[in-house]
Design an enzyme around this catalytic site. Sequence first.
Site, PDB file in Angstrom:
ATOM      1  N   ASP A  11     -52.352 -18.193 -53.466  1.00 19.73           N
ATOM      2  CA  ASP A  11     -52.328 -19.649 -53.482  1.00 19.73           C
ATOM      3  C   ASP A  11     -51.267 -20.162 -52.517  1.00 19.73           C
ATOM      4  O   ASP A  11     -50.092 -19.849 -52.644  1.00 19.73           O
ATOM      5  CB  ASP A  11     -52.034 -20.156 -54.906  1.00 19.73           C
ATOM      6  CG  ASP A  11     -52.466 -21.600 -55.108  1.00 19.73           C
ATOM      7  OD1 ASP A  11     -52.225 -22.420 -54.197  1.00 19.73           O
ATOM      8  OD2 ASP A  11     -53.043 -21.907 -56.165  1.00 19.73           O
ATOM      9  N   CYS A  51     -55.903 -27.534 -54.060  1.00 24.11           N
ATOM     10  CA  CYS A  51     -56.368 -26.287 -54.672  1.00 24.11           C
ATOM     11  C   CYS A  51     -57.786 -26.367 -55.222  1.00 24.11           C
ATOM     12  O   CYS A  51     -58.626 -25.511 -54.933  1.00 24.11           O
ATOM     13  CB  CYS A  51     -55.419 -25.856 -55.791  1.00 24.11           C
ATOM     14  SG  CYS A  51     -53.697 -25.690 -55.301  1.00 24.11           S
ATOM     15  N   ASP A 312     -56.313 -19.775 -50.581  1.00 26.76           N
ATOM     16  CA  ASP A 312     -57.191 -20.933 -50.761  1.00 26.76           C
ATOM     17  C   ASP A 312     -56.913 -22.010 -49.719  1.00 26.76           C
ATOM     18  O   ASP A 312     -57.811 -22.699 -49.257  1.00 26.76           O
ATOM     19  CB  ASP A 312     -57.084 -21.497 -52.190  1.00 26.76           C
ATOM     20  CG  ASP A 312     -55.665 -21.871 -52.605  1.00 26.76           C
ATOM     21  OD1 ASP A 312     -54.711 -21.550 -51.883  1.00 26.76           O
ATOM     22  OD2 ASP A 312     -55.513 -22.490 -53.679  1.00 26.76           O
ATOM     23  N   HIS A 313     -55.652 -22.161 -49.331  1.00 28.09           N
ATOM     24  CA  HIS A 313     -55.242 -23.119 -48.302  1.00 28.09           C
ATOM     25  C   HIS A 313     -53.856 -22.720 -47.839  1.00 28.09           C
ATOM     26  O   HIS A 313     -53.267 -21.750 -48.342  1.00 28.09           O
ATOM     27  CB  HIS A 313     -55.255 -24.558 -48.836  1.00 28.09           C
ATOM     28  CG  HIS A 313     -54.492 -24.720 -50.112  1.00 28.09           C
ATOM     29  ND1 HIS A 313     -53.121 -24.642 -50.186  1.00 28.09           N
ATOM     30  CD2 HIS A 313     -54.915 -24.923 -51.386  1.00 28.09           C
ATOM     31  CE1 HIS A 313     -52.730 -24.795 -51.429  1.00 28.09           C
ATOM     32  NE2 HIS A 313     -53.802 -24.956 -52.192  1.00 28.09           N
TER      33      HIS A 313
END
Length: 494
Positions: A11, A51, A312-313
Amino acid sequence: MAPNLLFVTLDQLRADAVFGALHGIVPTPALDRLRAEGVSFTNCFTAAVPCGPARASLLTGLYAFNHRGIRNGTPVARHHATLATELRRAGTEPLLFGYCDMAADPSEHPPDDPDLATYELPARGFREIVEMRFEAPLAWIGHLRSRGYDLPSPLPQRWFDLYQPVGDGLRAPALYRAEDSDTAWLTDRTLEALDARRDGAWCAHLTYIRPHPPLVAPEPWNRLADTARIPAPAPAGPDHPFRTAWFSAPAQHGLFRGFDGRCDRLAPAQVADLRATYLGLLAEVDHHLGRLLDWLDSTGQAGRTLVVLLSDHGEMLGDQGYWGKDNVLGPAHHVPLLIRGPGVASGREVADMVSTVDVAPTILELMGVDVPPAMDGASLVPFLHGTAPEVWRGLSLTEIDLSQPGAPTRFERALGLTPLTANAAILRDATHSLVHFNGGVPPMLFDRRRDPAECHDLASTPQGAAEVARLRAALLDLRMTRADRRLTHLSHLP
């Protein structure tokens, strides 16, 4: 026979910590090993931030304009297929260790159903083996209490109070020891569950919280990174209405415990300490990822296991003064993507532009499962075999919604936008990045060949205006081509 699957999501990990300016400051032998033994995609960008939307796109293979889970807490409609529903349809049970940040479709729940009070549910189709949710890590709380930690009871902010430092300063250690951290505990539980299944086929999605803030790490990870080796963030970028709006009110309160949200007031020494703690958290995750890779080796499963790892980013990490992922600039969107497995080329880097919407179709093809025609992503399998697809779009699209139900956001207030116009789409090709804002806000354009940090806005220059027009046309073409295709491949005409 389909391989085992170990699908790992970190994450908020930015790409240059894996292959770029921030790589090598802390040891990351497991990530380096995956790069050496598989294929690295060095230009992968998330399809959405933050998220929840990012994971909705990752797990459905859809752009946000199709799945519509555009904010944390915004539901994804039940009819959308996910990676897990399609694996399950083919007879494979997808196991979840961690969280998906998905909100339930209210059409299938009574109004008082507790599932409607959280956005951290598993994506449809997963079997949740370890309940490790970021804002309600109940099983981990139980573990900490069983180990004798003196936690507040009741915890006033259940998740945030677990990440308080012991001592003064931004490099102070967490209240828990390294062997009891969220990362260590989740890895322990995952290894236990997978070891029980090692004699058969298994399919696992493991989602680590870290290096997501709050930025606090246990010993020794908190002191691992040398601030003298960490490059300074990129300097302040263009004087654009987005920048004015971003700094118009405090934000990123969760960066560390006690932070007032004023990112513009962080001193250079604080910025360096926070960047160092971030890298320490990455090194901690890498250590435990190495335990998983070693377990695959020691149990003879490495050769028949597909390993897919990405974030995710990204994270702004102080670049241009910004922190977090709620942004329109590259560091918040650029993610590492590493794939290793049977038949996958070794030590290959792919520089083509790819998207997180491509991950689900790629995994499905490698697992021998049909890809639903509605998925927007395209399989990366030719890249994995050392070639390239005959036709490749060469574009990545990232979407961000800047509104929030209930009260106007700082972007709505500062930019004079409504909930329907407070959004942006970012299109990147091999050379340029276009940030197209809704509601009449002027665009931004960056030439990444000369300006990889996206600091110099060229949209108002004559040459830039031509590039804006070209990329806007490409953005419109993409939207028209990929508008919801769930049923468009069918016809009831004779």
